[in-house]
Design an enzyme around this catalytic site. Structure first.
Site, PDB file in Angstrom:
ATOM      1  N   LYS A 176      52.542  44.299  50.049  1.00 32.32           N
ATOM      2  CA  LYS A 176      52.891  44.933  48.765  1.00 32.32           C
ATOM      3  C   LYS A 176      51.949  46.100  48.525  1.00 32.32           C
ATOM      4  CE  LYS A 176      51.934  44.933  44.398  1.00 32.32           C
ATOM      5  NZ  LYS A 176      52.234  46.345  44.120  1.00 32.32           N
TER       6      LYS A 176
ATOM      7  N   GLU B 117      32.650  49.852  36.672  1.00 29.94           N
ATOM      8  CA  GLU B 117      33.264  50.639  37.740  1.00 29.94           C
ATOM      9  C   GLU B 117      34.208  51.664  37.118  1.00 29.94           C
ATOM     10  OE1 GLU B 117      36.237  48.873  40.380  1.00 29.94           O
ATOM     11  OE2 GLU B 117      35.258  49.889  42.054  1.00 29.94           O
TER      12      GLU B 117
ATOM     13  N   GLU C 147      38.855  41.505  48.382  1.00 36.16           N
ATOM     14  CA  GLU C 147      37.998  42.697  48.485  1.00 36.16           C
ATOM     15  C   GLU C 147      38.140  43.412  47.148  1.00 36.16           C
ATOM     16  OE1 GLU C 147      36.140  43.602  51.007  1.00 36.16           O
ATOM     17  OE2 GLU C 147      36.919  42.355  52.632  1.00 36.16           O
TER      18      GLU C 147
ATOM     19  N   CYS D 253      35.907  52.206  46.793  1.00 31.33           N
ATOM     20  CA  CYS D 253      35.270  50.967  46.317  1.00 31.33           C
ATOM     21  C   CYS D 253      33.771  50.972  46.596  1.00 31.33           C
ATOM     22  CB  CYS D 253      35.932  49.768  46.970  1.00 31.33           C
ATOM     23  SG  CYS D 253      35.961  49.880  48.752  1.00 31.33           S
TER      24      CYS D 253
HETATM   25  P1  NAD Z   1      44.471  46.909  40.990  1.00 28.76           P
HETATM   26  O1  NAD Z   1      43.740  45.609  40.986  1.00 28.76           O
HETATM   27  O2  NAD Z   1      45.006  47.408  39.702  1.00 28.76           O
HETATM   28  O3  NAD Z   1      45.735  46.827  41.961  1.00 28.76           O
HETATM   29  C1  NAD Z   1      45.619  46.413  43.294  1.00 28.76           C
HETATM   30  C2  NAD Z   1      46.917  45.769  43.722  1.00 28.76           C
HETATM   31  O4  NAD Z   1      47.132  44.612  42.928  1.00 28.76           O
HETATM   32  C3  NAD Z   1      48.133  46.676  43.544  1.00 28.76           C
HETATM   33  O5  NAD Z   1      49.016  46.487  44.619  1.00 28.76           O
HETATM   34  C4  NAD Z   1      48.733  46.169  42.254  1.00 28.76           C
HETATM   35  O6  NAD Z   1      50.115  46.366  42.169  1.00 28.76           O
HETATM   36  C5  NAD Z   1      48.410  44.689  42.312  1.00 28.76           C
HETATM   37  N1  NAD Z   1      48.352  44.089  40.991  1.00 28.76           N
HETATM   38  C6  NAD Z   1      47.952  44.685  39.832  1.00 28.76           C
HETATM   39  N2  NAD Z   1      48.052  43.817  38.809  1.00 28.76           N
HETATM   40  C7  NAD Z   1      48.529  42.650  39.315  1.00 28.76           C
HETATM   41  C8  NAD Z   1      48.838  41.375  38.759  1.00 28.76           C
HETATM   42  N3  NAD Z   1      48.712  41.126  37.456  1.00 28.76           N
HETATM   43  N4  NAD Z   1      49.286  40.406  39.592  1.00 28.76           N
HETATM   44  C9  NAD Z   1      49.424  40.654  40.912  1.00 28.76           C
HETATM   45  N5  NAD Z   1      49.158  41.828  41.490  1.00 28.76           N
HETATM   46  C10 NAD Z   1      48.709  42.822  40.707  1.00 28.76           C
HETATM   47  O7  NAD Z   1      43.512  47.935  41.691  1.00 28.76           O
HETATM   48  P2  NAD Z   1      43.782  49.477  41.961  1.00 28.76           P
HETATM   49  O8  NAD Z   1      43.644  50.205  40.674  1.00 28.76           O
HETATM   50  O9  NAD Z   1      45.041  49.645  42.738  1.00 28.76           O
HETATM   51  O10 NAD Z   1      42.569  49.838  42.932  1.00 28.76           O
HETATM   52  C11 NAD Z   1      41.305  50.129  42.469  1.00 28.76           C
HETATM   53  C12 NAD Z   1      40.407  48.924  42.662  1.00 28.76           C
HETATM   54  O11 NAD Z   1      40.424  48.501  44.004  1.00 28.76           O
HETATM   55  C13 NAD Z   1      38.958  49.256  42.358  1.00 28.76           C
HETATM   56  O12 NAD Z   1      38.402  48.232  41.588  1.00 28.76           O
HETATM   57  C14 NAD Z   1      38.318  49.308  43.738  1.00 28.76           C
HETATM   58  O13 NAD Z   1      36.949  49.061  43.766  1.00 28.76           O
HETATM   59  C15 NAD Z   1      39.096  48.265  44.459  1.00 28.76           C
HETATM   60  N6  NAD Z   1      38.992  48.454  45.915  1.00 28.76           N
HETATM   61  C16 NAD Z   1      38.214  47.579  46.622  1.00 28.76           C
HETATM   62  C17 NAD Z   1      38.053  47.746  47.994  1.00 28.76           C
HETATM   63  C18 NAD Z   1      37.197  46.796  48.808  1.00 28.76           C
HETATM   64  O14 NAD Z   1      37.292  46.815  50.018  1.00 28.76           O
HETATM   65  N7  NAD Z   1      36.367  45.968  48.193  1.00 28.76           N
HETATM   66  C19 NAD Z   1      38.696  48.801  48.629  1.00 28.76           C
HETATM   67  C20 NAD Z   1      39.483  49.675  47.891  1.00 28.76           C
HETATM   68  C21 NAD Z   1      39.632  49.481  46.519  1.00 28.76           C
END
Ligand code: NAD
Length: 498
Positions: free
Chosen positions: A191, A401, A267, A302
């Site tokens: 997804k 963040e 992650e 991240c």
């Molecule tokens: P997000 O958590 O909003 O979304 C990530 C994924 O989760 C998306 O596919 C989204 O559709 C899904 N999602 C969102 N809400 C959901 C819910 N209620 N139920 C199920 N799935 C849901 O994050 P983002 O804004 O897409 O990305 C930014 C975040 O990702 C930052 O916090 C960043 O630090 C983190 N990140 C971490 C790493 C790592 O390796 N640790 C790498 C890249 C990004």
């Protein structure tokens, strides 16, 4: 490296007709009731496509297809050399279509085309090739039992693995999960984030062309609280690998406990400290690394070094240099190969970043450079590289963040103070330090609570080493041979020899 110029990229961008349906059981299909969501080009605010918004019924169909494929053995029982052959072919196809995939990443999420070409796509292809190469070289184990028994420990694929990924490195983040999961013999459901679904759909097509059998790899675009939640709660998903925010990561733990106890790998977010001691061997290099460490990919990284701690004696001199590098990274059109900083992924995220800049000002931080929205006339979402001098740790811009181009810098005087400030965070993803003393480098590295520590560099890494965090940055590791363990079960078979 592509030699195409700005005009050529613009012409190519105008000609893009992206795939927009879900990929389920080997076919592109509409979501239930033809539901869609719009994906927007953040460089100009214009719609790129209406993409299938998968509903729980679509998720269920995809899980059933993945399960059928898994049970049939068409992939799960395939000789590892055959899985290797197919995944190497997929890596080669990604290389072959690098320009097209890089363009989709840039249009969908706003990163500079030169970054997508130089980093995202090569790393994605390398990831598939590396796990392909690894999988026919893995041996199982025989336990050191006594002479009365033979106990084997064999790896088996888990079954149906779902990967839910963010938008900052859409294909690369996905590949860190899909490649080891497929190599290990699982069926996979991907997804992509709603901000960046386009490249994943093209990847599905390339995977089929490479020979990944029907049902083994499915792509389900959709909204997090609908598609993501349906995957998290599904009773027949065996494992869910997630990259994204800590808040959403916590939800996946809850989904798992409310459903079938699927294993969850997280992650999550970060607020990584970057420490510069006054014996730093190369201030220019460190200043450049500090600027790149927060401003590359528009700060949407991240492991961004978003908290900079600089020792008193060099603070002003060093910060002047960082500001100079920052001023050289003005936001530009992501399709211009000369651009080093592109657009923020969407309007919501831009407003969030600008809100944090407001909060920095109102909490008493000193603005050293940046602080404004940029290129407003384009209709796109750009923010200047922004640096704050912070008088204390207890400020939102130091603790939360932001996921944007905002650096919070502070002074420190002693080693102990630097470590205390660095570790004073709910996150523990990356950390950097600059020093000429080998002993200090080891000492500090051991004391930092982070999954990744860089000494006299920042961001460096390779597919051969694990990537992931501690504390609320999550658990489990992407990349390296260790990632294969996340997508494997270990079976013990005890054979009585008497
Ligand atoms: P997000 O958590 O909003 O979304 C990530 C994924 O989760 C998306 O596919 C989204 O559709 C899904 N999602 C969102 N809400 C959901 C819910 N209620 N139920 C199920 N799935 C849901 O994050 P983002 O804004 O897409 O990305 C930014 C975040 O990702 C930052 O916090 C960043 O630090 C983190 N990140 C971490 C790493 C790592 O390796 N640790 C790498 C890249 C990004």
């Amino acid at each position: 490296m592509s030699t195409a110029d700005f005009d050529t990229w613009q012409t190519r961008a105008n000609a893009v007709r992206p795939l927009h349906q879900a990929f389920i059981d080997g076919r592109f299909v509409d979501a239930e009731d033809c539901q869609t969501f719009a994906t927007i080009n953040p460089a100009n605010g214009r719609k790129l496509a209406d993409v299938a918004a998968c509903q729980p019924a679509d998720v269920d169909r995809a899980v059933q297809a993945a399960r059928r494929a898994f049970e049939s053995g068409v992939w799960s029982q395939q000789h590892p050399r055959e899985r290797k052959r197919v995944l190497l072919r997929l890596a080669a196809l990604i290389e072959l279509h690098r320009d097209e995939l890089a363009l989709l990443e840039t249009l969908d999420m706003g990163k500079p085309i030169s970054d997508a070409l130089a980093y995202d796509l090569p790393e994605t292809a390398k990831c598939f090739a590396w796990y392909a190469e690894a999988i026919d070289k893995q041996y199982d184990e025989i336990a050191p039992t006594g002479p009365e028994a033979l106990a084997t420990i064999t790896r088996e694929p888990i079954g149906v693995v779902a990967a839910v990924v963010p938008w900052n490195y859409p294909l690369m983040m996905a590949s860190w999960k899909i490649a080891p999961a497929l190599a290990a013999g699982n069926s996979v459901l991907l997804k992509p984030a709603e901000q960046s679904p386009l490249s994943a759909l093209r990847l599905a097509e390339l995977a089929a062309e490479a020979g990944v059998p029907q049902g083994v790899f499915n792509v389900l675009p959709g909204l997090g609280p609908v598609t993501g939640q349906a995957l998290g709660l599904h009773m027949d998903v065996d494992c869910l690998a997630f990259t994204g925010s800590t808040a959403t990561g916590k939800r996946f733990m809850a989904y798992s406990s409310q459903s079938n106890l699927k294993r969850v790998w997280l992650e999550c977010g970060g607020k990584s400290p970057h420490i510069v001691f006054d014996d730093c061997p190369d201030l220019d290099k460190a200043a450049q690394a500090a600027a790149v460490g927060i401003f590359s990919n528009q700060g949407e990284v991240c492991i961004a070094g978003s908290r900079l701690y600089v020792q008193n004696g060099i603070y002003d001199r060093f910060m002047d240099k960082v500001a100079q590098y920052a001023q050289g990274m003005r936001p530009g059109d992501p399709l211009d190969p000369a651009t080093t900083m592109g657009a923020i992924v969407d309007e919501t995220q831009m407003r969030r970043v600008l809100g944090y800049i407001e909060s920095g000002l109102s909490e008493g931080a000193q603005l050293r450079t940046g602080g404004q929205r940029a290129r407003t006339a384009t209709g796109g979402y750009y923010v200047e590289p922004t640096i704050f001098d912070c008088p204390r740790q207890a400020m939102r811009i130091v603790n939360e963040e932001i996921f944007g181009p905002v650096l919070a810098a502070q002074r420190f005087s002693t080693e102990d103070e630097a470590v205390a400030l660095a570790n004073d965070s709910p996150y523990g993803l990356g950390a950097g330090l600059w020093t000429a003393q080998l002993g200090r480098a080891h000492r500090i590295s051991r004391r930092l609570r982070a999954g990744l520590v860089w000494v006299n560099c920042y961001f460096d890494g390779d597919i051969t080493v694990p990537f992931g965090g501690v504390k609320q940055s999550g658990f489990g590791r992407d990349k390296s041979l260790h990632a294969l363990d996340k997508y494997s079960d270990f079976k013990t078979t005890w054979i009585n020899l008497l």
